[in-house]
Motif scaffolding. Structure first.
Motif, PDB file in Angstrom:
ATOM      1  N   MET A  94     -20.101   7.556  21.063  1.00 30.40           N
ATOM      2  CA  MET A  94     -19.379   7.953  20.192  1.00 30.40           C
ATOM      3  C   MET A  94     -17.842   7.301  19.893  1.00 30.40           C
ATOM      4  O   MET A  94     -17.438   7.438  18.846  1.00 30.40           O
ATOM      5  N   MET A  95     -17.778   6.435  20.740  1.00 34.00           N
ATOM      6  CA  MET A  95     -16.282   5.453  20.555  1.00 34.00           C
ATOM      7  C   MET A  95     -16.670   4.026  19.755  1.00 34.00           C
ATOM      8  O   MET A  95     -15.939   3.372  19.743  1.00 34.00           O
ATOM      9  N   GLY A  96     -18.123   3.926  19.347  1.00 39.56           N
ATOM     10  CA  GLY A  96     -18.650   2.916  18.746  1.00 39.56           C
ATOM     11  C   GLY A  96     -18.884   1.738  19.684  1.00 39.56           C
ATOM     12  O   GLY A  96     -19.133   0.591  19.286  1.00 39.56           O
ATOM     13  N   ARG A  97     -19.178   1.903  21.102  1.00 36.68           N
ATOM     14  CA  ARG A  97     -19.429   0.929  22.010  1.00 36.68           C
ATOM     15  C   ARG A  97     -21.022   0.889  21.922  1.00 36.68           C
ATOM     16  O   ARG A  97     -21.798   1.788  21.820  1.00 36.68           O
ATOM     17  N   HIS A  98     -21.393  -0.310  22.180  1.00 32.19           N
ATOM     18  CA  HIS A  98     -22.980  -0.594  22.167  1.00 32.19           C
ATOM     19  C   HIS A  98     -23.085  -0.736  23.836  1.00 32.19           C
ATOM     20  O   HIS A  98     -22.977  -1.777  24.487  1.00 32.19           O
ATOM     21  N   VAL A  99     -23.871   0.088  24.236  1.00 32.06           N
ATOM     22  CA  VAL A  99     -24.192   0.258  25.639  1.00 32.06           C
ATOM     23  C   VAL A  99     -25.721  -0.316  25.635  1.00 32.06           C
ATOM     24  O   VAL A  99     -26.546   0.380  25.349  1.00 32.06           O
ATOM     25  N   LEU A 100     -25.940  -1.265  26.576  1.00 32.08           N
ATOM     26  CA  LEU A 100     -27.226  -2.025  26.836  1.00 32.08           C
ATOM     27  C   LEU A 100     -28.017  -1.317  27.834  1.00 32.08           C
ATOM     28  O   LEU A 100     -29.373  -1.155  27.703  1.00 32.08           O
ATOM     29  N   GLY A 101     -27.491  -0.807  28.829  1.00 31.51           N
ATOM     30  CA  GLY A 101     -28.178   0.133  29.909  1.00 31.51           C
ATOM     31  C   GLY A 101     -27.206   0.635  30.754  1.00 31.51           C
ATOM     32  O   GLY A 101     -26.021   0.250  30.983  1.00 31.51           O
ATOM     33  N   VAL A 102     -27.872   1.525  31.576  1.00 31.83           N
ATOM     34  CA  VAL A 102     -27.053   2.111  32.678  1.00 31.83           C
ATOM     35  C   VAL A 102     -27.757   2.021  34.064  1.00 31.83           C
ATOM     36  O   VAL A 102     -29.138   2.466  34.108  1.00 31.83           O
ATOM     37  N   MET A 103     -27.111   1.567  35.006  1.00 28.78           N
ATOM     38  CA  MET A 103     -27.869   1.467  36.355  1.00 28.78           C
ATOM     39  C   MET A 103     -27.228   2.398  37.416  1.00 28.78           C
ATOM     40  O   MET A 103     -25.948   2.411  37.527  1.00 28.78           O
ATOM     41  N   PRO A 104     -28.018   3.320  38.094  1.00 32.09           N
ATOM     42  CA  PRO A 104     -27.277   4.077  38.990  1.00 32.09           C
ATOM     43  C   PRO A 104     -27.158   3.423  40.156  1.00 32.09           C
ATOM     44  O   PRO A 104     -27.882   2.523  40.721  1.00 32.09           O
ATOM     45  N   VAL A 105     -25.937   3.473  40.838  1.00 31.85           N
ATOM     46  CA  VAL A 105     -25.594   2.699  42.107  1.00 31.85           C
ATOM     47  C   VAL A 105     -24.952   3.682  42.896  1.00 31.85           C
ATOM     48  O   VAL A 105     -23.739   4.429  42.771  1.00 31.85           O
ATOM     49  N   GLU A 106     -25.836   4.275  44.115  1.00 31.56           N
ATOM     50  CA  GLU A 106     -25.490   5.328  44.864  1.00 31.56           C
ATOM     51  C   GLU A 106     -25.081   6.502  43.867  1.00 31.56           C
ATOM     52  O   GLU A 106     -25.769   6.973  43.217  1.00 31.56           O
ATOM     53  N   ARG A 107     -23.667   7.187  44.223  1.00 30.85           N
ATOM     54  CA  ARG A 107     -23.382   8.387  43.256  1.00 30.85           C
ATOM     55  C   ARG A 107     -22.648   7.946  42.168  1.00 30.85           C
ATOM     56  O   ARG A 107     -22.243   8.805  41.168  1.00 30.85           O
ATOM     57  N   GLY A 108     -22.475   6.625  41.737  1.00 35.54           N
ATOM     58  CA  GLY A 108     -21.860   6.170  40.596  1.00 35.54           C
ATOM     59  C   GLY A 108     -22.879   5.609  39.729  1.00 35.54           C
ATOM     60  O   GLY A 108     -24.211   5.673  39.854  1.00 35.54           O
ATOM     61  N   VAL A 109     -22.383   4.973  38.646  1.00 37.72           N
ATOM     62  CA  VAL A 109     -23.153   4.341  37.614  1.00 37.72           C
ATOM     63  C   VAL A 109     -22.822   3.033  37.120  1.00 37.72           C
ATOM     64  O   VAL A 109     -21.393   3.095  37.211  1.00 37.72           O
ATOM     65  N   LEU A 110     -23.507   1.916  37.062  1.00 33.22           N
ATOM     66  CA  LEU A 110     -22.959   0.723  36.500  1.00 33.22           C
ATOM     67  C   LEU A 110     -23.481   0.534  35.067  1.00 33.22           C
ATOM     68  O   LEU A 110     -24.716   0.750  34.825  1.00 33.22           O
ATOM     69  N   LEU A 111     -22.648   0.457  33.902  1.00 35.95           N
ATOM     70  CA  LEU A 111     -23.026   0.345  32.872  1.00 35.95           C
ATOM     71  C   LEU A 111     -22.776  -1.201  32.094  1.00 35.95           C
ATOM     72  O   LEU A 111     -22.026  -1.852  32.603  1.00 35.95           O
ATOM     73  N   PHE A 112     -23.661  -1.506  31.304  1.00 34.47           N
ATOM     74  CA  PHE A 112     -23.706  -2.713  30.564  1.00 34.47           C
ATOM     75  C   PHE A 112     -23.494  -2.589  29.384  1.00 34.47           C
ATOM     76  O   PHE A 112     -24.055  -2.098  28.455  1.00 34.47           O
ATOM     77  N   THR A 113     -22.394  -2.939  28.793  1.00 38.16           N
ATOM     78  CA  THR A 113     -21.900  -2.817  27.224  1.00 38.16           C
ATOM     79  C   THR A 113     -21.522  -3.995  26.576  1.00 38.16           C
ATOM     80  O   THR A 113     -21.097  -5.210  27.146  1.00 38.16           O
ATOM     81  N   VAL A 114     -21.233  -3.650  25.408  1.00 37.09           N
ATOM     82  CA  VAL A 114     -20.631  -5.172  24.372  1.00 37.09           C
ATOM     83  C   VAL A 114     -19.329  -4.777  23.878  1.00 37.09           C
ATOM     84  O   VAL A 114     -19.289  -3.746  23.309  1.00 37.09           O
ATOM     85  N   VAL A 115     -18.485  -5.609  23.971  1.00 31.75           N
ATOM     86  CA  VAL A 115     -17.069  -5.363  23.489  1.00 31.75           C
ATOM     87  C   VAL A 115     -16.588  -6.694  22.712  1.00 31.75           C
ATOM     88  O   VAL A 115     -16.981  -7.624  23.065  1.00 31.75           O
ATOM     89  N   ASP A 116     -16.216  -6.689  21.586  1.00 32.23           N
ATOM     90  CA  ASP A 116     -15.098  -7.543  20.798  1.00 32.23           C
ATOM     91  C   ASP A 116     -14.062  -7.719  21.534  1.00 32.23           C
ATOM     92  O   ASP A 116     -13.290  -6.785  21.735  1.00 32.23           O
ATOM     93  N   VAL A 117     -13.840  -8.919  21.615  1.00 32.70           N
ATOM     94  CA  VAL A 117     -12.531  -9.540  22.356  1.00 32.70           C
ATOM     95  C   VAL A 117     -11.168  -9.372  21.504  1.00 32.70           C
ATOM     96  O   VAL A 117     -10.237  -8.821  21.874  1.00 32.70           O
ATOM     97  N   ALA A 118     -11.461  -9.368  20.203  1.00 29.31           N
ATOM     98  CA  ALA A 118     -10.360  -9.198  19.079  1.00 29.31           C
ATOM     99  C   ALA A 118      -9.491  -7.959  19.389  1.00 29.31           C
ATOM    100  O   ALA A 118      -9.964  -7.135  19.353  1.00 29.31           O
ATOM    101  N   GLY A 119      -8.376  -8.308  19.625  1.00 31.23           N
ATOM    102  CA  GLY A 119      -7.225  -7.376  19.616  1.00 31.23           C
ATOM    103  C   GLY A 119      -7.365  -6.294  20.919  1.00 31.23           C
ATOM    104  O   GLY A 119      -6.512  -5.335  21.299  1.00 31.23           O
ATOM    105  N   HIS A 120      -8.152  -6.687  21.881  1.00 26.59           N
ATOM    106  CA  HIS A 120      -8.114  -6.165  23.318  1.00 26.59           C
ATOM    107  C   HIS A 120      -7.286  -6.477  24.268  1.00 26.59           C
ATOM    108  O   HIS A 120      -7.366  -7.926  24.651  1.00 26.59           O
ATOM    109  N   PRO A 121      -6.400  -5.706  24.707  1.00 26.48           N
ATOM    110  CA  PRO A 121      -5.102  -6.257  25.425  1.00 26.48           C
ATOM    111  C   PRO A 121      -5.593  -6.618  26.847  1.00 26.48           C
ATOM    112  O   PRO A 121      -5.178  -7.333  27.452  1.00 26.48           O
TER     113      PRO A 121
END
Length: 226
Positions: A94-121
């Motif tokens: 919904m926020m325009g991020r490209h999520v490559l995948g989601v990996m469950p880790v115990e009760r949490g999740v680890l996400l693999f996502t793509v982010v453009d560096v430009a303007g990111h503080p």
């Protein structure tokens, strides 16, 4: 492979399915209580069977997982909440991020996502080592933001099952830690859910300040300041 169509919550149905000889059990119906009933019946017949079950409610999944692990300490138990696994990917999309995948880790999740560096503080102007945030995100690879196809997996699937990270083209998967991230870069990140929230909003979650207990020297000093 034989296929049985019947009510798996009935222990008598599990016998012809050879549950007593089974090594693993996947319980994937949409009914949380039915899934739990099936697992309990299976564990009665085969206490050491490895179980993976699908549950919707995250709190319920955590309670079930802890209870079954305590009741059957020598058996492997994993419960996965559908809503907990799906929510980060949905929010990122919904926020325009490209999520490559989601990996469950115990009760949490680890996400693999793509982010453009430009303007990111949190990324631009920092080295890969400096951009690492413990328990939040880590830079895995660096590519060019000008290559629109660079972050597309070769597999048509966009889920973790079809994801093999080194096959994502156009990225340097072993960048030096001193490599400084610039505006023209695009990075692949491994993030937690909390880390993804920060990346999307740029806002650090509010932390409740910790005050030393009254009666101690530090607490008395804090009380005088407030």
């Amino acid at each position: 492979m034989p296929l049985l169509l019947d009510d798996a919550t009935d222990p008598r149905v599990l016998d012809p399915a050879r549950i007593s000889r089974a090594r693993s059990l996947l319980v994937l119906s949409r009914d949380d209580s039915a899934n739990l009933d099936i697992v309990m019946a299976a564990r009665e017949a085969n206490p050491g069977i490895r179980v993976v079950m699908r549950l919707y409610d995250d709190d319920f999944a955590a309670t079930v997982s802890h209870t079954l692990r305590a009741s059957y300490p020598h058996a492997a138990t994993r419960s996965r909440s559908v809503s907990a696994l799906a929510a980060p990917s949905f929010a990122a999309a919904m926020m325009g991020r490209h999520v490559l995948g989601v990996m469950p880790v115990e009760r949490g999740v680890l996400l693999f996502t793509v982010v453009d560096v430009a303007g990111h503080p949190a990324l631009e102007g920092f080295s890969i080592h400096e951009a690492f945030k413990q328990n939040e995100w880590r830079v895995l690879a660096v590519g060019s933001s000008g290559n629109s196809a660079a972050y597309r997996p070769e597999s048509p699937s966009d889920t973790l099952g079809g994801l093999y990270l080194p096959r994502v083209t156009g990225f340097d998967w072993r960048p030096p830690h001193g490599r400084v991230l610039r505006a023209g870069d695009r990075v692949v990140l491994a993030t937690t859910r909390r880390g993804l929230d920060i990346l999307m909003t740029g806002v650090q979650p509010h932390r409740t300040p910790h005050f030393p207990p009254a009666g101690t020297e530090a607490g008395d000093r804090e009380g005088r300041r407030t």
